[in-house]
Design an enzyme around this catalytic site. Sequence first.
Site, PDB file in Angstrom:
ATOM      1  N   GLU A  65      -5.061   2.366  -3.835  1.00 37.87           N
ATOM      2  CA  GLU A  65      -3.597   2.455  -3.822  1.00 37.87           C
ATOM      3  C   GLU A  65      -2.958   1.169  -3.309  1.00 37.87           C
ATOM      4  OE1 GLU A  65      -4.975   4.447   0.075  1.00 37.87           O
ATOM      5  OE2 GLU A  65      -5.703   4.124  -1.952  1.00 37.87           O
ATOM      6  N   ASP A  83       0.857  -1.176   0.000  1.00 39.08           N
ATOM      7  CA  ASP A  83       0.000   0.000   0.000  1.00 39.08           C
ATOM      8  C   ASP A  83       0.903   1.239   0.000  1.00 39.08           C
ATOM      9  OD1 ASP A  83      -3.033   0.831   0.776  1.00 39.08           O
ATOM     10  OD2 ASP A  83      -1.601   2.201   1.706  1.00 39.08           O
ATOM     11  N   ASP A 109      -2.369   9.647  -9.889  1.00 37.63           N
ATOM     12  CA  ASP A 109      -2.308   8.585 -10.908  1.00 37.63           C
ATOM     13  C   ASP A 109      -0.864   8.310 -11.320  1.00 37.63           C
ATOM     14  OD1 ASP A 109      -5.029   8.395 -10.844  1.00 37.63           O
ATOM     15  OD2 ASP A 109      -5.376   9.464 -12.734  1.00 37.63           O
TER      16      ASP A 109
END
Length: 356
Positions: free
Chosen positions: A259, A216, A233
Amino acid sequence: MSESAGEHERTLAFAEIALGQIKALRQASTPRNYEVWYTYATGYNSALNQTINELLAQNGTLTDADLDHIYATFISSTRFGEKIDNVGARVMDEIDQVMAMIDAAAGSASTYSANLNNVTHELIATKDRDGLRQIVESLVATANEMKHNNEALEQRLTASKEEINQLQEHLAVVRTESLTDPLTSLANRKHFDERLAHAIEEATERSEALSLVMTDIDHFKAFNDTWGHLTGDQVLRLVAMSLKQNVKGQDTAARYGGEEFGVILPNTVLRAALTVADHVRRAVMSKELMKRSTGQNLGRVTISLGVATLHKGDTVQSLIARADACLYAAKRNGRNRVICETDPEFSTDSAQFKVA
């Protein structure tokens, strides 16, 4: 009011509702978000609406991970289904046309066979030269017609073969798209779930090792809020690139949602999986992020990772849950680190951890 004018007003009303929701929840006005809320406004997809309503009731908003999941589950999957159905219909239409041509050719062959039988009887009965010439001319005409029909069938079969080959290639592309995350080009959640289930089955049957890495991005929400979703992004693509560079062969790297990413490592023991995870962590940390629009240096991104290995009786859910627990232990213990299920940090946290 005409039908077209009514449709215009109705779709504008849906658009206003969609934009209103985006504004109210202070979300980015991206095509994906707009499509989710426009679909919600129409009310045509009751399952989508129910999911959104439940999330809003629980959390008061929708996160990027929520929107990713909703889009992939209720919108993107439908589109791929439509594409596959369309290709399938075209294949069936092509097959129907070929079968019609074959039926016509079979009819011509039967007629030709009957003509040959008639010619045989006529030849036996004919005594003069003129009658023989007429029979031969008739036979030549019939043979030429049969040749022409066969050539037409051959051309049509060749064209159909090429068309079906192209449709098969198109179908393969559609299937690949349906299993790929469009932003990062990694495997998507659907592909990840399918691949992990298959990997667990294979590892169990062969008594082989299997490890799972869950990762993560640290402080991703704050990064998104500070620099915007376009830069966010870019961060996701940076992490995806680091995964691709460090995951090889039979391994599968996927965007799990938002994410969070997952890496399936077949035939890999825990120690080797830890090495892979740390290589990914270092690769991400080594890259400096630049804002493309201004060239501004945004610093470095870090990730936290959790690693678990397959135990007897594990399911997809239990293995993911244990790797996730290791990931959250890494988060609680300072981030930018790898923690596995044998680490003391995980053992301390595991008292609160229950496998679903």
